[in-house]
Design a protein around this motif. Structure first.
Motif: not given
Lengths: 210, 291, 804
Positions: C17-19, C21
């Motif tokens: 998920a952060l990737g 983003l």
């Protein structure tokens, strides 16, 4: 927009403040400015002495770790005269445009989470930006990666909700009622948590959370 | 209470600005109802430097409260949304009109009707500015400030402090007779009483409400308790201002007038400053904000 | 410099998920587009250099530090982020706590020692007047003093103090031992301030040796865990620590935890953990009350007690034990004191309500399995030998030791890699004295005997200490009981004739030294440690120097080599010229011989750490399977509730007034213990371990001290009667001394007891009023040793508190 949110696991936190100090290390903050605070909250509780002089105590204590909650309705952006304090369009992160900020301190006054501060040496408001640079590198914010108990998370709000179905938008003491700013802080409650609007106790580490 | 001293620049701003702004009510009334010769007007215009200076000093204090004063022009961006922007716009409009009035008047090329009009415009804008200064603190996450008692106090301070400044202006301009004029005297007395009632009453109402509030960090009662001595002293000073100035416009002879009016003005400065510090000391967030 | 961070572009490829983003933007503009022009984006195009090191002080952990470097300075640290870091994942992450995370500020502390210093001639120890000297002059002085003392008094007068500040790595203070052992040796100590009573007053007489301890990772679903004076959330804070292990077990296995403690410790705050407040120093009374209920209600595991233990009842007393000397006799009122130890009796002493003692007895007896452990608080009182043995008795009473998911009643167990440290050679001097008594060994060393002072491996000390080496500790005026009494001994130069202090910062102890030497921090030199010695994790960390030495700071191995040259043993000392780096390399290779799967040295230099996931041992113990074939190392080969060794000591030892030795774990209040409060000193003082520093290490790092302020915990009832409000400055005074400190008025401490964390730095005018403005616990504590172990019984004292 993908709104980002913190998750705080209330029953894992031990109040160690590694989150706060890791943040201070990474962001090179001085003693008197913290982007994250750990509040030690003590509910109202009396010591009861029985007829033999033995003790029992009512009430409890719990810690809560709070940074900027990147609220849906931030108090800080509402009062900011220049628009320096703003919500990022893509992520909902509340950030300071340092080129616009006049350092008037209104965001600091208004925020009920003690998040923005004015750093007079830098000449503008400073606050948690969700470790934007680390996020851009695909890493977690430094506080999240630092927590020995894995009590913090930062991710898209939907993802956080899915990961923690027991969590609710922060509405426990000593935090304000969620109605003021609709914080993007989801909390799995610590044992003995009191509702924000039914708080009976006090933060007792007042000198540690300035 | 100690924490409030950190807000000293703001306290100075919100003391001097309304005092300077409020002075124009009595002056406008004098221009409108008493016929003054040109010399007298000139003397008054010269002494009008006092309220003008107070306003300028207050703006400087506010300016230095900012961590990045150079970005200050950006404040107009928040007009309508940010109460601070609204206050500063009101302040700027007032200040510009005041300066236009004063410089024009000093030039000696101002007609009487323009003088009356601009003086009243300055006076009204001064009160509006004071009101917006009070409004600037009406933040819904700070319930102890989020009360109409705030702007009422500020208008009160503008009235009582402004009257005191105006009497100093007239006294130094050797206009004892102007002060004795019934319209001016009545105006002064009404303004003084209204100002004292609004200033002290507004703060007292706010303190009473704050005393019943609390958050997890502090109780409102503790905040009010620690500010109580300052509140009482400030209130006594303001009443003292009223008594001195009532004497100034009713009984004082010309030789005593300067001394009495200056004393009253000093009492007003001290009193308003104390009540402003008490106001800052009564900041109580719905959550965890710490001064 | 061993590793460089991968560029941001590489990270942008990261999924998750952060990737996701991150890939919303493109290339270098990403951070800007996401977070606005005002946000200063990381300068990812100039990659940081990362130097792997670790934090090793004496907390029981050893945590990984990845030091991000720029221009030779640490800009920030990351910790262990390798492997799976999710909560409860297999494997582990040795995540540093706030102390390790703040290492940069400590390394750059204004208190750092930069040059060798000498006490100004004509000034007294404690005056704090020092002048800079050259290394040559410093080392010549030390070598000459060493030779003089050796020639005058013999090597028996030489002593090397413990090195808490540099624990848990392969070097520690071993260079001094290695050097001195080459030139005649030195007198040594046994025991320590951490668990001296447990290990020397309780364990040998009960289990013989370490036995039966298991880690929290072995807990069974729904199991009951009973902890006495054990705060793993504070004392084992690391990401691979026992605090984490227990939190995982509580959340994922639903274990039920009860904390018996004078303080609501951080285990019993946010988590669903019951706190039973107890008067400090009364644990043995609680156990007696529990035992009474268990015996009366037939809840004890008689089969277990008869098969595996001696001394529970008269039937199982060892040969030679007098009648009515069993624990049952003691409990039922037929023992030596003829007092029945009813729950009501225990309630009056412990201040735990009688009903709760009764219900707790049933709860513990009915729980199968049940995990009972003590921290090191209960034994740090003058009756600590007994408290420790009594708590160990509790699992024996219910047969919950030696079985899976049970514990010994001592501290929870752990395992890890074995790693050899720098070899120290052989010390020809045998005699050892109890660690706590080093000031007495200076003052009256020659009169300390086996029977009056617990001297081991000899009948008595041959000489008082005349030459004292303090390396990496703050022992002289901070970490030893009763600072005022201790420094009175140190001040007298006719007693200890030479004192060396060698440290990284100017601690208060430096003020008592003759020569002070400036050390490198562990992060500034070569180091290697196994993962935390008290953590249940297997890892090896290799630390490379983060920077070149600054000023005239030098590390200990090389300095001892220079001393070795002056003492004529350089070649033997350096084993033909080995450097500190060579030794670390060699010791790593030695480890790798046992663990061929571990990376090569070169790989370790690149990756910094090696970790191995494992399941902790949870098998039934061989002694339980067959006690005859696998006896314990006690006199009887069994678990000793009655210790014949102690019965013998009771007959032969000379004891201080008020001290008693009993063969069974009885309750005695101890010196200045419960019940001895006076009008002058009506409150009991108890120490505890704070999160702000490890003992006195890092206690000068202000950024942590501001986050966890030093204060005395006082109950609202005691505070109100003294007019004390939260955050007030107060004076706390005992017979031994007085401190000034901030008050924390809190329900988290039992009424009648006040608590101060140990380790804060002593700050007092020792030529004047001696009031300690630093609030060091040991200004208030006593020099009273425990009767059996002769170890530290100091963490209680009687005090009064008043507003400053």
């Amino acid at each position: 927009m993908t709104q980002y949110a913190f998750h705080f696991s209330g029953s894992r936190c031990t109040g160690c403040k590694t989150c706060e100090l890791a943040c201070k290390d990474y962001h090179d903050l001085p003693s008197d400015i913290a982007y994250r605070h750990v509040y030690e909250y003590e509910t109202e509780g009396a010591w009861n002495k029985d007829d033999k002089g033995c003790w029992t105590v009512d009430g409890t204590s719990y810690y809560i770790s709070v940074a900027c909650n990147h609220c849906d309705g931030p108090a800080c952006t509402k009062v900011c005269p220049t628009g320096a304090m703003h919500k990022e369009a893509d992520t909902g992160i509340v950030a300071v445009d340092t080129g616009k900020c006049i350092g008037c301190g209104y965001c600091h006054m208004a925020c009920p989470y003690n998040a923005p501060k004015v750093d007079r040496t830098k000449g503008h408001s400073v606050k948690c930006d969700g470790c934007a640079d680390r996020i851009a590198e695909g890493k977690a914010p430094i506080c999240v990666e630092a927590c020995p108990l894995r009590a913090l998370e930062f991710d898209s709000k939907d993802r956080v909700r899915a990961d923690h179905p027991d969590s609710e938008t922060a509405d426990i003491a000593p935090l304000p009622s969620k109605k003021y700013t609709t914080p993007n802080l989801l909390i799995s409650k610590p044992t003995g948590a009191e509702a924000a609007n039914a708080a009976s106790g006090k933060v007792i580490n007042t000198l540690e959370v300035k | 209470m100690e924490a409030a001293f950190a807000e000293m620049p703001l306290a100075l701003f919100s003391t001097f600005a309304p005092m300077g702004a409020g002075a124009f009510i009595v002056l406008a009334m004098a221009f409108s109802t008493v016929s003054l010769d040109e010399d007298t007007r000139k003397r008054i215009d010269k002494m009008t430097a006092i309220p003008v200076a107070l306003v300028i000093v207050s703006f400087i204090a506010a300016f230095f409260h900012l961590a990045s004063p150079l970005n200050a022009f950006g404040v107009f961006a928040g007009l309508g949304a940010s109460p601070l922007s609204n206050e500063l716009v009101a302040g700027c409009v007032f200040a510009i009109v005041m300066l236009v009035y004063w410089i024009w008047a000093l030039s000696g090329k101002m007609s009487n009707s323009v003088r009356k009009g601009l003086a009243w415009a300055t006076a009204v804008l001064g009160i509006v500015f004071a009101w917006f200064t009070g409004m600037a603190y009406m933040i819904d996450t700070i319930p102890s400030w989020n009360t109409i008692a705030g702007p009422i106090q500020m208008v009160g301070f503008a009235l009582v402090g402004g009257a005191a400044v105006a009497i100093v202006v007239l006294a130094l301009a050797k206009c004892a007779d102007v002060l004795k004029a019934s319209t001016v005297r009545t105006t002064v007395l009404v303004v003084l009483v209204a100002g004292i009632v609004a200033g002290i009453g507004g703060l007292a109402a706010q303190a009473a409400a704050t005393g019943g509030m609390g958050n997890a960090l502090v109780s409102g009662a503790d905040l009010v308790g620690s500010a109580m001595m300052v509140i009482v002293c400030g209130a006594i000073c303001l009443v003292g201002t009223g008594v001195c100035d009532a004497f100034a416009v009713r009984g004082a002879n010309a030789s005593a007038l300067v001394g009495v009016s200056c004393g009253a003005a000093v009492l007003a400065i001290v009193g308003i400053l104390m009540l402003r510090l008490a106001f800052y000391a009564m900041q109580l967030s719905v959550g965890l904000s710490i001064m | 410099m061993i590793d460089t961070n991968v560029s941001r572009r590489t990270f942008l490829k990261t999924s998750g998920a952060l990737g996701a983003l991150a890939v919303a933007g493109t290339g270098a503009a990403t951070a800007d587009s996401l977070f606005g022009n005002g946000v200063i984006a990381a300068d990812a195009e100039t990659p940081d250099e990362v130097v792997w090191s670790h934090c090793h002080v004496n907390c029981g952990g050893a945590c990984v530090l990845q030091c991000h470097m720029k221009d030779g300075e640490i800009t920030y640290v990351e910790s262990d982020n390798t492997g799976d870091g999710t909560f409860g994942a297999a494997g582990f992450q040795a995540r540093a706590c706030l102390r390790g995370r703040s290492i940069r500020r400590w390394i750059n502390s204004p208190d750092r020692l930069n040059y060798p210093m000498r006490r100004v001639a004509g000034t007294k120890r404690g005056e704090g007047k020092y002048e800079q000297i050259s290394w040559d002059e410093a080392l010549d002085t030390i070598a000459n003093e060493f030779k003089r003392v050796k020639d005058t008094y013999g090597n028996e007068a030489i002593f090397i103090q413990e090195c808490s500040g540099v624990e848990q790595n392969v070097m520690m203070n071993n260079p001094f031992f290695r050097l001195f052992n080459l030139v005649g040796g030195e007198v040594t100590r046994y025991g320590n301030y951490s668990n001296g009573a447990l290990n020397f007053g309780a364990k040998p007489f009960t289990y013989g040796d370490s036995w039966g301890a298991r880690s929290f990772r072995t807990l069974a679903p729904g199991e009951l865990v009973v902890l006495f004076g054990n705060a793993p959330s504070e004392t084992r804070m690391a990401g691979d620590g026992a605090g984490y292990d227990l939190t995982v077990a509580r959340e994922q296995k639903g274990v039920k935890v009860i904390c018996i403690d004078p303080r609501r410790n951080d285990l019993a705050t946010n988590q669903d953990v019951e706190w039973i407040p107890i008067v400090p120093g009364t644990d043995a009374a609680l156990v007696a009350g529990l035992a009474h209920e268990m015996i009366k209600s037939d809840l004890v595991d008689k089969d277990f007690l008869h098969k595996y233990c001696v001394g529970f009842d008269e039937e199982t007393l060892p040969e030679g034990a007098p009648a009515n000397s069993s624990y049952t006799a003691y409990i039922l009122g037929t023992g030596y004191d003829k007092v029945e130890k009813t729950p009501a009796w225990a309630a009056a002493i412990t201040k735990i309500p009688e009903e709760r003692i009764i219900s707790l007895a049933h709860e513990i007896a009915e729980a199968k399995p049940c995990f009972i452990a003590q921290g090191w608080g209960p034994q740090r009182h003058t009756n600590g030998d007994y408290a420790a043995r009594a708590i160990m008795l509790l699992p024996q009473l219910v047969g919950q030791v030696g079985l899976p998911s049970t514990n010994s009643g001592m501290r929870e167990g752990n395992s890890g890699f074995d790693l050899s440290s720098l070899p120290t050679g052989d010390n020809p001097i045998e005699e050892q004295f109890p660690n706590f008594l080093w000031p007495e060994a200076i003052k009256d060393g020659a009169s300390m005997t086996a029977t009056n002072a617990g001297i081991k491996k000899g009948d008595s000390l041959k000489q008082p200490i005349k030459f004292l080496v303090n390396y990496g500790n703050n022992m002289m005026s901070n970490q030893n009981g009763d600072i005022n009494a201790t420094t009175d001994i140190l001040r007298d130069e006719s007693l200890c004739e030479f004192i060396l202090q060698y440290d990284v910062v100017w601690s208060d102890s430096c003020n008592w030294a003759d020569i002070v030497l400036p050390d490198l921090t562990p992060q500034e030199t070569w180091t290697m440690s196994a993962a935390g010695e008290n953590n249940d994790s297997k890892g090896i960390w290799v630390g490379r120097p983060t920077s070149e030495p600054k000023f005239e700071r030098r590390e200990v191995y090389e300095v001892c080599a220079d001393l070795a040259k002056r003492l004529g043993v350089e070649d033997a000392y350096t084993d033909g010229g080995k450097t500190r780096e060579d030794w670390v390399h060699e010791l790593y290779d030695e480890f790798r011989e046992e663990h061929p799967e571990a990376p090569t040295w070169d790989e370790m230099l690149k990756d910094g750490i090696y970790k191995e996931a494992f399941e902790p041992d949870n098998d039934i113990d061989p002694f339980i399977v067959d006690p005859e074939a696998n006896p314990l190392e006690t006199a009887t080969g069994k678990i000793q509730i009655y210790s014949p060794e102690l019965a013998e000591l009771a007959k032969t030892w000379e004891l201080a007034d008020g001290d008693e030795i009993h063969p069974i774990p009885v309750y005695v209040p101890g010196h200045d213990g419960p019940g001895s409060e006076t009008e002058e000193y009506p409150l009991t003082l108890c120490g505890y371990h704070t999160k702000a520093h490890t003992h006195s290490s890092y206690a000068n790092n202000e950024i942590i001290q501001d986050a966890h302020r030093h204060n005395v915990l006082i109950n609202p009832i005691d505070a109100e009667s003294r007019g004390i409000k939260n955050n007030d400055r107060v004076r706390v005074a005992s017979k031994q001394g007085e401190v000034e400190i901030e008050a924390r008025v809190t329900n988290r401490v039992i009424p009648g007891t006040v608590m101060i964390p140990e380790g804060s730095w002593h700050v007092a005018d020792m030529q004047g009023d001696r009031v300690d403005k630093g609030g060091c616990l040991n200004t208030l504590t006593s020099r009273r040793a425990n009767p059996i172990s002769k170890q530290t019984g100091q963490h209680n004292a009687l005090v009064q508190v008043k507003k400053a």
